[in-house]
Every structure is written in structure tokens, then in C-alpha cells.
Design a protein around this motif. Structure first.
Motif, mmCIF file in Angstrom:
data_model
loop_
_atom_site.group_PDB
_atom_site.id
_atom_site.type_symbol
_atom_site.label_atom_id
_atom_site.label_comp_id
_atom_site.label_asym_id
_atom_site.label_seq_id
_atom_site.Cartn_x
_atom_site.Cartn_y
_atom_site.Cartn_z
ATOM 1 N N GLY A 82 64.256 47.636 -14.643
ATOM 2 C CA GLY A 82 63.776 48.347 -16.182
ATOM 3 C C GLY A 82 64.076 49.625 -16.349
ATOM 4 N N ASN A 83 64.048 50.304 -17.379
ATOM 5 C CA ASN A 83 64.710 51.687 -17.508
ATOM 6 C C ASN A 83 63.645 52.721 -17.165
ATOM 7 O OD1 ASN A 83 63.434 52.134 -20.135
ATOM 8 N ND2 ASN A 83 65.433 51.334 -20.975
ATOM 9 N N TYR A 84 63.853 53.946 -17.293
ATOM 10 C CA TYR A 84 63.062 54.822 -17.062
ATOM 11 C C TYR A 84 61.864 54.996 -18.217
ATOM 12 C CZ TYR A 84 60.839 59.731 -16.476
ATOM 13 O OH TYR A 84 60.209 60.634 -16.153
ATOM 14 N N ASN A 85 62.191 54.778 -19.388
ATOM 15 C CA ASN A 85 61.287 54.865 -20.355
ATOM 16 C C ASN A 85 60.294 53.503 -20.566
ATOM 17 O OD1 ASN A 85 61.512 57.231 -21.811
ATOM 18 N ND2 ASN A 85 63.135 56.394 -23.105
ATOM 19 N N GLU A 86 60.695 52.445 -20.035
ATOM 20 C CA GLU A 86 60.083 51.265 -19.795
ATOM 21 C C GLU A 86 59.105 51.537 -18.912
ATOM 22 O OE1 GLU A 86 63.662 48.236 -21.379
ATOM 23 O OE2 GLU A 86 63.428 48.480 -19.373
ATOM 24 N N GLN B 3 69.209 51.916 -14.628
ATOM 25 C CA GLN B 3 69.160 51.143 -13.705
ATOM 26 C C GLN B 3 70.347 50.234 -13.482
ATOM 27 O OE1 GLN B 3 67.858 50.418 -16.545
ATOM 28 N NE2 GLN B 3 67.785 48.495 -17.038
ATOM 29 N N LEU B 4 71.298 50.065 -14.535
ATOM 30 C CA LEU B 4 72.530 49.448 -14.885
ATOM 31 C C LEU B 4 73.677 50.105 -14.555
ATOM 32 C CD1 LEU B 4 71.617 47.502 -17.951
ATOM 33 C CD2 LEU B 4 71.351 46.563 -15.725
ATOM 34 N N CYS B 5 73.554 51.395 -14.060
ATOM 35 C CA CYS B 5 74.684 52.314 -13.683
ATOM 36 C C CYS B 5 75.761 51.676 -13.002
ATOM 37 C CB CYS B 5 74.116 53.267 -12.759
ATOM 38 S SG CYS B 5 75.136 54.577 -12.123
ATOM 39 N N VAL B 6 76.953 52.288 -13.215
ATOM 40 C CA VAL B 6 78.098 51.588 -12.650
ATOM 41 C C VAL B 6 78.243 51.961 -11.123
ATOM 42 C CG1 VAL B 6 79.465 51.329 -14.861
ATOM 43 C CG2 VAL B 6 79.615 53.480 -13.240
ATOM 44 N N ALA B 7 77.416 53.081 -10.942
ATOM 45 C CA ALA B 7 77.750 53.621 -9.320
ATOM 46 C C ALA B 7 76.202 54.015 -8.837
ATOM 47 C CB ALA B 7 78.537 54.798 -9.193
ATOM 48 N N PRO B 8 75.368 52.835 -8.702
ATOM 49 C CA PRO B 8 73.945 53.046 -8.397
ATOM 50 C C PRO B 8 73.782 53.372 -7.107
ATOM 51 C CG PRO B 8 74.372 50.673 -8.432
ATOM 52 C CD PRO B 8 75.639 51.426 -8.884
ATOM 53 N N ARG B 9 72.763 54.324 -7.053
ATOM 54 C CA ARG B 9 72.355 54.741 -5.372
ATOM 55 C C ARG B 9 70.760 54.400 -5.419
ATOM 56 N NH1 ARG B 9 73.410 60.749 -5.537
ATOM 57 N NH2 ARG B 9 72.390 60.611 -7.629
ATOM 58 N N GLY C 223 65.760 53.239 -10.322
ATOM 59 C CA GLY C 223 67.238 52.787 -10.850
ATOM 60 C C GLY C 223 67.976 54.010 -10.881
ATOM 61 N N TRP C 224 68.210 54.687 -9.551
ATOM 62 C CA TRP C 224 68.989 55.998 -9.559
ATOM 63 C C TRP C 224 70.500 55.829 -9.907
ATOM 64 C CZ3 TRP C 224 66.823 57.876 -4.157
ATOM 65 C CH2 TRP C 224 65.525 58.001 -4.038
ATOM 66 N N GLY C 225 70.797 56.414 -11.253
ATOM 67 C CA GLY C 225 72.191 56.404 -11.661
ATOM 68 C C GLY C 225 72.736 57.632 -11.254
ATOM 69 N N CYS C 226 74.384 57.450 -11.879
ATOM 70 C CA CYS C 226 75.051 58.617 -11.762
ATOM 71 C C CYS C 226 74.457 59.584 -12.945
ATOM 72 C CB CYS C 226 76.701 58.371 -11.981
ATOM 73 S SG CYS C 226 76.982 57.689 -13.602
ATOM 74 N N GLY C 227 74.054 59.470 -13.980
ATOM 75 C CA GLY C 227 73.722 60.032 -15.244
ATOM 76 C C GLY C 227 74.763 60.154 -16.212
ATOM 77 N N ILE C 228 75.783 59.583 -15.893
ATOM 78 C CA ILE C 228 77.049 60.127 -17.028
ATOM 79 C C ILE C 228 77.670 58.974 -17.342
ATOM 80 C CG2 ILE C 228 78.967 60.423 -15.210
ATOM 81 C CD1 ILE C 228 79.076 63.258 -17.025
ATOM 82 N N ASP D 228 58.713 48.380 -9.891
ATOM 83 C CA ASP D 228 59.558 47.165 -9.913
ATOM 84 C C ASP D 228 58.722 46.021 -10.230
ATOM 85 O OD1 ASP D 228 61.491 45.750 -9.068
ATOM 86 O OD2 ASP D 228 61.195 45.755 -6.829
ATOM 87 N N ALA D 229 57.893 45.426 -9.429
ATOM 88 C CA ALA D 229 57.053 44.420 -9.703
ATOM 89 C C ALA D 229 56.528 44.362 -11.209
ATOM 90 C CB ALA D 229 56.101 44.021 -8.655
ATOM 91 N N GLY D 230 56.118 45.423 -11.589
ATOM 92 C CA GLY D 230 55.264 45.628 -12.766
ATOM 93 C C GLY D 230 56.115 46.090 -14.103
ATOM 94 N N LEU D 231 57.658 46.332 -13.567
ATOM 95 C CA LEU D 231 58.290 46.947 -14.680
ATOM 96 C C LEU D 231 59.335 45.771 -14.998
ATOM 97 C CD1 LEU D 231 59.878 49.280 -15.993
ATOM 98 C CD2 LEU D 231 60.970 49.799 -13.904
#
Ligand code: FEH
Ligand code: ZN
Length: 351
Positions: free
Chosen positions: A302-306, A108-114, A93-98, A156-159
Motif C-alpha cells: 500500500g502507499n503512504y497515504n493508504e 512501494q512500487l519504486c523502481v529501485a526500492p530499499r 515501501g522505502w523508495g528513491c523518491g524521484i 503491511d498485513a493491515g495495509l
């Protein structure tokens, strides 16, 4: 490096040699791919069904479910965090970070995901993948002896089912039940998380395929329902739940018929959690929904911590994996088998 790319929608992927990324600068890390899981989303992408929602500049390398070994490290990656050869799972879920979602931890819900392989950035059906930031890597220790073929599907499948079930675990417990629809990659993890997060709930696995249902039994499902051969899924589920219905349905398919079936098996006050993206619309009869206070919840990835949590569970060998390995040259065979629904568990590409 060898990779498999979409050149034209609705055509087989082209397996070809292209130069390996040479720009491992700044925070970036180049990862030698150990395994890359094949997701139903890849089928939508390759079929061109998502070309308006997710426009790609072709050719493009798909693959958003990746694990491998650190190969090169950018010059601003904090010293000592990663070394060449480290085993890593790649959070996709590569996001903008900000943006507000990234800052809250739901990158993973980033407004400008990559997302790798689902955006302009290349994914993991390749010998190497350039990860734009070390922040997207989970370093995997030796505990449990996890291998890339197990780790890649976990991203992904497991997250995805893990996050989904965490959203409704407060509704589960003694005397309650959860049905998991679809015993593909996601569902086979879903029933295990249901058992781990709600050990006293009855877990019902639903699928059209007896082989997938027997895998589900093996992975801990209490009951199974074959939706292709039963006279009525609703009646069978009601029978299994003393006429009450299930408190939670996790729909890992997300087709109009599975949503309909899901709503019809819900208990009063029940929740339908949808993670599958097969397509169509979520339609719930309004009167029934209000009178029964149904909840309909969508959940993305899912997110990084999940991801760290599911890798911890896997390292403790608390979850089982079902995967089948294919080489990059066999990728179109794997895609055909996924289309036909004949893969039990996850197909993983091992470059
Ligand atoms: C699909 C579309 C967009 C983002 C992520 C996905 C899933 O495949 C993740 O499971
Ligand atoms: Zn996916």
C-alpha cells in the motif's frame, strides 16, 4: 542492541548483540522498535526462496512491518516535525523518491526500492531500526490509544488488503459479494475493510482452519467456508450467492490451488485480486476468462497515504486486531508456528 539476523538460509535466525546504528544523519531517524510483525514474506526470505529475486548480503535483519518511538533525529529533518518519544508507524515501501511511481505517491512500487529487511537495509527484528528518511514515518496521535503491537501489522498485513479492496470497491455494493481467501494476518483485516468499504456486500471468509474462520465471524464476515472440509468450495459459494458466484475474490494466499478455487467461484464480470505470494503461477482458463470478462488484478502492499487512512480507521477503533506477542529470543518459535499455520492473526515481535 539485540537483533535477530539471517546468517544462513534455511537456518534459525541468530539472536545476537550488535552495535546500534550510529549514523542518524541528514533525513534519517532512529526508531526504538516497539513491535515488528512477522510476515509470510519473511519465511520465503529465510528459506532462501527469494535469494535470486531479492539478493541479500548476509547477515541481515528481516522485519518490514514496524512501529515504535523516535529515538534520534537527523540534522536535516524539518524542525518541529518529530520529537524524541513520538509514537510512529514505519511505512515500509522505502523508495528513491524521484521515479515516476514515487512521484505519483506509490512509493512501494519504486523502481529501485530499499524495503527494510527485504533489501540491503536492515529491518525491525531489532531493538532499533534506522529509517533513512522521516518521510517514511507516520506520527500516531493519542486518539484511540493505539499501541505498537497494533500499529506494526497495520503497516503491511493491515495495509495490503486495504489497497486491494479499494481497487475493486466500485464493483461492490447491494446485492454483490466478496470472498476473502485465507484468514491469516491479511485476511483478518481484509474482511473488515470489505465491510467498511462495501457495507452492503456479502462478505465470505474462506480458510482451512475453523479457529481462523471463527475469528473471521467475530471480525464481521457474513458467511464462512472451510475449504478443507467442504465437498466443493465452488458449490458452497454458489449456494451462498444464489447460484451467481462472487463479484470479487481477494486471494491473500496466492497459491496455485487458491487461485484455481478463486477463479471457479467468480461471477460473470468478476475480479480476482491477488495479494498473496505463496508461489507458483496465476493460470486462468483463457476461454472462460474472455467469455466471462474476468479481471485479474495484482496489488502490492500500500502507499503512504493508504497507511495514513488505515491508521485513522484504527484510531477511530473501527478495526479489530488479533496479534500474539513474542520476545526477540522467542522469534524462532514464532517462525515455526507461522510455518505450521497455527498463529491466529499476526505474530508480533516485541524487542
Ligand atoms: C513482499 C515482497 C516485496 C515487497 C513486499 C512484500 C510484502 O511482504 C509486503 O506485504
Ligand atoms: Zn509483508
Amino acid at each position: 542492541m539485540l537483533c535477530a539476523r539471517i546468517h544462513d538460509y534455511q537456518k534459525p535466525l541468530v539472536v545476537e548483540d550488535i552495535p546500534r546504528p550510529s549514523n542518524t544523519n541528514g533525513e534519517a531517524v532512529l526508531v526504538k522498535v516497539g513491535a515488528a510483525g512477522l510476515c509470510h514474506s519473511d519465511l520465503h526470505l529465510i528459506n532462501g526462496e527469494w535469494k535470486d529475486a531479492i539478493p541479500l548480503a548476509l547477515p541481515k535483519t528481516p522485519g518490514h512491518e514496524n512501529a515504535g518511538w523516535v529515538e534520534e533525529i537527523g540534522d536535516t529533518v524539518p524542525e518541529g516535525l518529530f520529537s524524541k518519544g513520538d509514537l510512529v508507524a514505519i511505512f515500509g515501501g522505502w523508495g528513491c523518491g524521484i521515479c515516476k511511481f514515487c512521484k505519483s505517491g506509490d512509493e512501494q512500487l519504486c523502481v529501485a526500492p530499499r524495503w527494510p529487511g527485504l533489501s540491503q537495509l536492515d529491518g525491525g527484528y531489532s531493538e532499533y531500526i534506522l529509517v533513512p528518511s522521516y518521510r517514511f514515518l507516520v506520527k500516531v496521535g493519542k486518539k484511540g490509544g493505539l499501541v505498537p503491537e497494533e500499529l506494526a501489522p497495520l503497516t503491511d498485513a493491515g495495509l495490503t488488503p486495504y489497497r486491494a479492496i479499494k481497487k475493486v470497491r466500485h464493483m461492490l455494493g447491494p446485492g454483490t459479494s466478496i470472498a476473502v481467501i485465507g484468514m491469516g494476518g491479511l485476511g483478518s483485516y481484509g474482511i473488515q475493510y470489505a465491510k467498511i468499504l462495501a457495507p452492503n456486500s456479502t462478505v465470505i471468509a474462506v480458510d482451512r482452519n475453523d479457529k481462523k474462520l471463527s475469528l473471521a465471524k467475530n471480525f464481521g464476515a457474513d458467511r464462512t467456508v472451510n475449504s478443507a472440509t467442504t465437498k466443493s468450495i465452488r458449490q458452497e459459494v454458489l449456494q451462498l450467492t444464489e447460484g451467481i458466484g462472487v463479484d470479487v475474490v481477494l486471494d491473500t494466499v496466492g497459491a496455485e490451488n487458491t487461485i484455481n478455487d478463486s477463479v471457479r467461484m467468480l461471477a460473470k464480470g468478476g475480479a480476482l485480486v491477488v495479494v498473496g505470494l505463496f508461489g507458483g503461477q496465476i493460470k486462468v482458463p483463457l476461454l472462460q476468462a474472455v467469455v466471462n470478462e474476468y479481471q485479474v488484478i495484482a496489488s502490492l502492499w500500500g502507499n503512504y497515504n493508504e497507511l495514513r487512512e488505515v491508521i485513522e480507521l484504527a484510531s477511530q477503533r473501527k478495526i479489530k486486531h488479533a496479534y500474539h506477542s513474542y520476545s526477540l529470543k522467542q522469534i524462532n518459535q514464532a517462525i515455526d508456528q507461522l510455518r505450521q499455520g497455527s498463529i491466529i492473526g499476526r505474530a508480533v515481535i516485541v524487542p
